[in-house]
Design a protein around this motif. Structure first.
Motif, PDB file in Angstrom:
ATOM      1  N   GLU A   1       0.814  -1.219   0.000  1.00  0.00           N
ATOM      2  CA  GLU A   1       0.000   0.000   0.000  1.00  0.00           C
ATOM      3  C   GLU A   1       0.847   1.269   0.000  1.00  0.00           C
ATOM      4  O   GLU A   1       0.365   2.353  -0.342  1.00  0.00           O
ATOM      5  CB  GLU A   1      -0.926   0.020   1.221  1.00  0.00           C
ATOM      6  N   ASP A   2       2.121   1.144   0.374  1.00  0.00           N
ATOM      7  CA  ASP A   2       2.997   2.319   0.456  1.00  0.00           C
ATOM      8  C   ASP A   2       3.869   2.496  -0.783  1.00  0.00           C
ATOM      9  O   ASP A   2       4.705   3.402  -0.832  1.00  0.00           O
ATOM     10  CB  ASP A   2       3.908   2.213   1.691  1.00  0.00           C
ATOM     11  N   ALA A   3       3.697   1.653  -1.786  1.00  0.00           N
ATOM     12  CA  ALA A   3       4.541   1.717  -2.984  1.00  0.00           C
ATOM     13  C   ALA A   3       4.307   3.028  -3.742  1.00  0.00           C
ATOM     14  O   ALA A   3       3.170   3.500  -3.873  1.00  0.00           O
ATOM     15  CB  ALA A   3       4.250   0.534  -3.901  1.00  0.00           C
ATOM     16  N   ILE A   4       5.385   3.609  -4.250  1.00  0.00           N
ATOM     17  CA  ILE A   4       5.310   4.857  -5.002  1.00  0.00           C
ATOM     18  C   ILE A   4       6.139   4.728  -6.280  1.00  0.00           C
ATOM     19  O   ILE A   4       6.961   3.815  -6.410  1.00  0.00           O
ATOM     20  CB  ILE A   4       5.821   6.057  -4.174  1.00  0.00           C
ATOM     21  N   ASP A   5       5.922   5.660  -7.217  1.00  0.00           N
ATOM     22  CA  ASP A   5       6.710   5.660  -8.441  1.00  0.00           C
ATOM     23  C   ASP A   5       7.907   6.609  -8.267  1.00  0.00           C
ATOM     24  O   ASP A   5       8.191   7.079  -7.159  1.00  0.00           O
ATOM     25  CB  ASP A   5       5.851   6.019  -9.656  1.00  0.00           C
ATOM     26  N   LEU A   6       8.594   6.900  -9.352  1.00  0.00           N
ATOM     27  CA  LEU A   6       9.772   7.764  -9.275  1.00  0.00           C
ATOM     28  C   LEU A   6       9.416   9.220  -8.994  1.00  0.00           C
ATOM     29  O   LEU A   6      10.294  10.035  -8.713  1.00  0.00           O
ATOM     30  CB  LEU A   6      10.574   7.670 -10.580  1.00  0.00           C
ATOM     31  N   PHE A   7       8.137   9.556  -9.091  1.00  0.00           N
ATOM     32  CA  PHE A   7       7.681  10.919  -8.846  1.00  0.00           C
ATOM     33  C   PHE A   7       6.986  11.044  -7.493  1.00  0.00           C
ATOM     34  O   PHE A   7       6.246  11.989  -7.253  1.00  0.00           O
ATOM     35  CB  PHE A   7       6.756  11.359  -9.972  1.00  0.00           C
ATOM     36  N   LYS A   8       7.202  10.029  -6.637  1.00  0.00           N
ATOM     37  CA  LYS A   8       6.650  10.005  -5.274  1.00  0.00           C
ATOM     38  C   LYS A   8       5.127   9.903  -5.252  1.00  0.00           C
ATOM     39  O   LYS A   8       4.494  10.242  -4.252  1.00  0.00           O
ATOM     40  CB  LYS A   8       7.089  11.245  -4.484  1.00  0.00           C
ATOM     41  N   LYS A   9       4.549   9.435  -6.351  1.00  0.00           N
ATOM     42  CA  LYS A   9       3.102   9.259  -6.404  1.00  0.00           C
ATOM     43  C   LYS A   9       2.747   7.800  -6.126  1.00  0.00           C
ATOM     44  O   LYS A   9       3.483   6.890  -6.534  1.00  0.00           O
ATOM     45  CB  LYS A   9       2.570   9.678  -7.775  1.00  0.00           C
ATOM     46  N   PRO A  10       1.614   7.547  -5.447  1.00  0.00           N
ATOM     47  CA  PRO A  10       1.218   6.159  -5.145  1.00  0.00           C
ATOM     48  C   PRO A  10       1.055   5.344  -6.428  1.00  0.00           C
ATOM     49  O   PRO A  10       0.627   5.868  -7.463  1.00  0.00           O
ATOM     50  CB  PRO A  10      -0.133   6.327  -4.428  1.00  0.00           C
ATOM     51  N   ILE A  11       1.426   4.087  -6.351  1.00  0.00           N
ATOM     52  CA  ILE A  11       1.328   3.202  -7.507  1.00  0.00           C
ATOM     53  C   ILE A  11       0.775   1.852  -7.062  1.00  0.00           C
ATOM     54  O   ILE A  11       1.092   1.383  -5.962  1.00  0.00           O
ATOM     55  CB  ILE A  11       2.711   3.024  -8.183  1.00  0.00           C
ATOM     56  N   LYS A  12      -0.059   1.270  -7.888  1.00  0.00           N
ATOM     57  CA  LYS A  12      -0.616  -0.044  -7.588  1.00  0.00           C
ATOM     58  C   LYS A  12       0.275  -1.107  -8.226  1.00  0.00           C
ATOM     59  O   LYS A  12       0.353  -1.211  -9.447  1.00  0.00           O
ATOM     60  CB  LYS A  12      -2.052  -0.168  -8.115  1.00  0.00           C
ATOM     61  N   ILE A  13       0.954  -1.871  -7.390  1.00  0.00           N
ATOM     62  CA  ILE A  13       1.844  -2.921  -7.877  1.00  0.00           C
ATOM     63  C   ILE A  13       1.007  -4.118  -8.341  1.00  0.00           C
ATOM     64  O   ILE A  13       0.112  -4.563  -7.635  1.00  0.00           O
ATOM     65  CB  ILE A  13       2.829  -3.368  -6.781  1.00  0.00           C
ATOM     66  N   ARG A  14       1.314  -4.643  -9.504  1.00  0.00           N
ATOM     67  CA  ARG A  14       0.511  -5.704 -10.101  1.00  0.00           C
ATOM     68  C   ARG A  14       0.931  -7.097  -9.633  1.00  0.00           C
ATOM     69  O   ARG A  14       1.227  -7.988 -10.422  1.00  0.00           O
ATOM     70  CB  ARG A  14       0.560  -5.602 -11.623  1.00  0.00           C
ATOM     71  N   PHE A  15       0.979  -7.251  -8.303  1.00  0.00           N
ATOM     72  CA  PHE A  15       1.213  -8.560  -7.699  1.00  0.00           C
ATOM     73  C   PHE A  15      -0.060  -8.961  -6.956  1.00  0.00           C
ATOM     74  O   PHE A  15      -0.388  -8.357  -5.932  1.00  0.00           O
ATOM     75  CB  PHE A  15       2.374  -8.521  -6.703  1.00  0.00           C
ATOM     76  N   PRO A  16      -0.797  -9.961  -7.410  1.00  0.00           N
ATOM     77  CA  PRO A  16      -2.017 -10.369  -6.698  1.00  0.00           C
ATOM     78  C   PRO A  16      -1.690 -11.147  -5.424  1.00  0.00           C
ATOM     79  O   PRO A  16      -0.632 -11.778  -5.309  1.00  0.00           O
ATOM     80  CB  PRO A  16      -2.725 -11.265  -7.725  1.00  0.00           C
ATOM     81  N   ASP A  17      -2.592 -11.071  -4.451  1.00  0.00           N
ATOM     82  CA  ASP A  17      -2.499 -11.880  -3.224  1.00  0.00           C
ATOM     83  C   ASP A  17      -1.175 -11.704  -2.497  1.00  0.00           C
ATOM     84  O   ASP A  17      -0.478 -12.670  -2.178  1.00  0.00           O
ATOM     85  CB  ASP A  17      -2.716 -13.371  -3.540  1.00  0.00           C
ATOM     86  N   LEU A  18      -0.828 -10.464  -2.228  1.00  0.00           N
ATOM     87  CA  LEU A  18       0.410 -10.189  -1.510  1.00  0.00           C
ATOM     88  C   LEU A  18       0.240 -10.453  -0.015  1.00  0.00           C
ATOM     89  O   LEU A  18      -0.750 -10.032   0.585  1.00  0.00           O
ATOM     90  CB  LEU A  18       0.837  -8.742  -1.726  1.00  0.00           C
ATOM     91  N   HIS A  19       1.224 -11.131   0.568  1.00  0.00           N
ATOM     92  CA  HIS A  19       1.196 -11.395   2.006  1.00  0.00           C
ATOM     93  C   HIS A  19       2.494 -10.988   2.690  1.00  0.00           C
ATOM     94  O   HIS A  19       2.623 -11.150   3.900  1.00  0.00           O
ATOM     95  CB  HIS A  19       0.932 -12.885   2.266  1.00  0.00           C
ATOM     96  N   HIS A  20       3.458 -10.491   1.921  1.00  0.00           N
ATOM     97  CA  HIS A  20       4.754 -10.129   2.479  1.00  0.00           C
ATOM     98  C   HIS A  20       5.182  -8.759   1.937  1.00  0.00           C
ATOM     99  O   HIS A  20       4.710  -8.333   0.890  1.00  0.00           O
ATOM    100  CB  HIS A  20       5.815 -11.174   2.107  1.00  0.00           C
ATOM    101  N   PRO A  21       6.077  -8.077   2.660  1.00  0.00           N
ATOM    102  CA  PRO A  21       6.623  -6.811   2.141  1.00  0.00           C
ATOM    103  C   PRO A  21       7.310  -7.029   0.796  1.00  0.00           C
ATOM    104  O   PRO A  21       7.860  -8.102   0.526  1.00  0.00           O
ATOM    105  CB  PRO A  21       7.627  -6.393   3.225  1.00  0.00           C
ATOM    106  N   ILE A  22       7.284  -6.005  -0.044  1.00  0.00           N
ATOM    107  CA  ILE A  22       7.825  -6.097  -1.399  1.00  0.00           C
ATOM    108  C   ILE A  22       9.266  -5.565  -1.426  1.00  0.00           C
ATOM    109  O   ILE A  22       9.511  -4.432  -1.015  1.00  0.00           O
ATOM    110  CB  ILE A  22       6.974  -5.276  -2.378  1.00  0.00           C
ATOM    111  N   PRO A  23      10.211  -6.354  -1.926  1.00  0.00           N
ATOM    112  CA  PRO A  23      11.567  -5.835  -2.101  1.00  0.00           C
ATOM    113  C   PRO A  23      11.625  -4.890  -3.307  1.00  0.00           C
ATOM    114  O   PRO A  23      10.963  -5.131  -4.319  1.00  0.00           O
ATOM    115  CB  PRO A  23      12.404  -7.096  -2.347  1.00  0.00           C
ATOM    116  N   TYR A  24      12.395  -3.824  -3.176  1.00  0.00           N
ATOM    117  CA  TYR A  24      12.509  -2.871  -4.284  1.00  0.00           C
ATOM    118  C   TYR A  24      13.950  -2.385  -4.387  1.00  0.00           C
ATOM    119  O   TYR A  24      14.742  -2.480  -3.445  1.00  0.00           O
ATOM    120  CB  TYR A  24      11.571  -1.672  -4.080  1.00  0.00           C
TER     121      TYR A  24
END
Length: 217
Positions: free
Chosen positions: A159-182
């Motif tokens: 829910e906290d993922a952002i793009d390069l312009f600091k805008k919220p972005i919806k990551i296209r990973f369904p059924d997430l249960h763990h933090p996302i590495p970036y």
């Protein structure tokens, strides 16, 4: 009719250390396997975050299959000093894409690229404009080398993922249960950066690979 066991025999079986030992060992083995799997996944994710080489190669190695790019959007943007900071090299293009396993259809990574076209080799920029291949694969096919500088990496809640312009972005990973590495990094083809990349990797890459291996057995 012979009983399966006498009361005495059943009592011995239920309390026999050799008998319950098998179950205990299985439980320990299962816990060890889960722990080993978690540690291995963390190691692989850490490698993705620190490598300054082509992450596509590492992703394909983990997945045991080729990946293809699917471009979500690609457009030219106007210059903004707050966004570009100290870097210049317009016209600027932003490209959002996902990498998908060719056989499994599993979404491996979600990527945002900011392209400083003035500082990108013309042949590479032309291929990027055609939107057919991942940037790393195009560079490999053209024999183009770059210096990569990792600026930021870590883990983030979806829910906290952002793009390069600091805008919220919806990551296209369904059924997430763990933090996302970036990982966010710059690609240099000369003295100034030509591309800024932000890559989000699916946190269940290893679990998916193991499931594929079990299906084949």
């Amino acid at each position: 009719m012979n009983p399966a066991c006498t009361n005495k025999e059943c009592s011995i079986s239920a309390t026999d250390p050799d008998t319950i030992g098998d179950g205990g060992e299985n439980m320990v083995d299962s816990q060890f396997e889960r722990k080993a799997s978690d540690v291995l996944q963390r190691i692989l994710l850490d490698l993705l975050l620190v490598t300054d080489g082509r992450t596509t190669d590492l992703l394909e190695l983990i997945m045991n299959e080729k990946v293809r790019v699917e471009v979500i959007r690609q457009e030219q943007i106007t210059e903004d000093a707050n966004i570009m900071g100290e870097f210049s090299g317009g016209p600027y293009y932003v490209r959002e894409s996902v990498l998908i396993g060719e056989k499994s259809g599993f979404v491996v990574s979600h990527n945002i690229a900011l392209i400083y076209s003035t500082h990108v080799p013309p042949a590479l920029f032309e291929n990027i404009a055609h939107r057919q291949q991942g940037i790393g694969k195009v560079m490999s096919s053209l024999g183009i080398r770059s210096l990569r500088d990792v600026a930021d990496s870590g883990f983030i809640i979806g829910e906290d993922a952002i793009d390069l312009f600091k805008k919220p972005i919806k990551i296209r990973f369904p059924d997430l249960h763990h933090p996302i590495p970036y990982k966010r990094y710059f690609m240099y083809f000369g003295r100034k950066p030509g591309i800024q990349m932000l890559e989000y990797y699916h946190p269940d890459l290893l679990a998916h690979r193991l499931q594929q291996e079990f299906k084949q057995e």
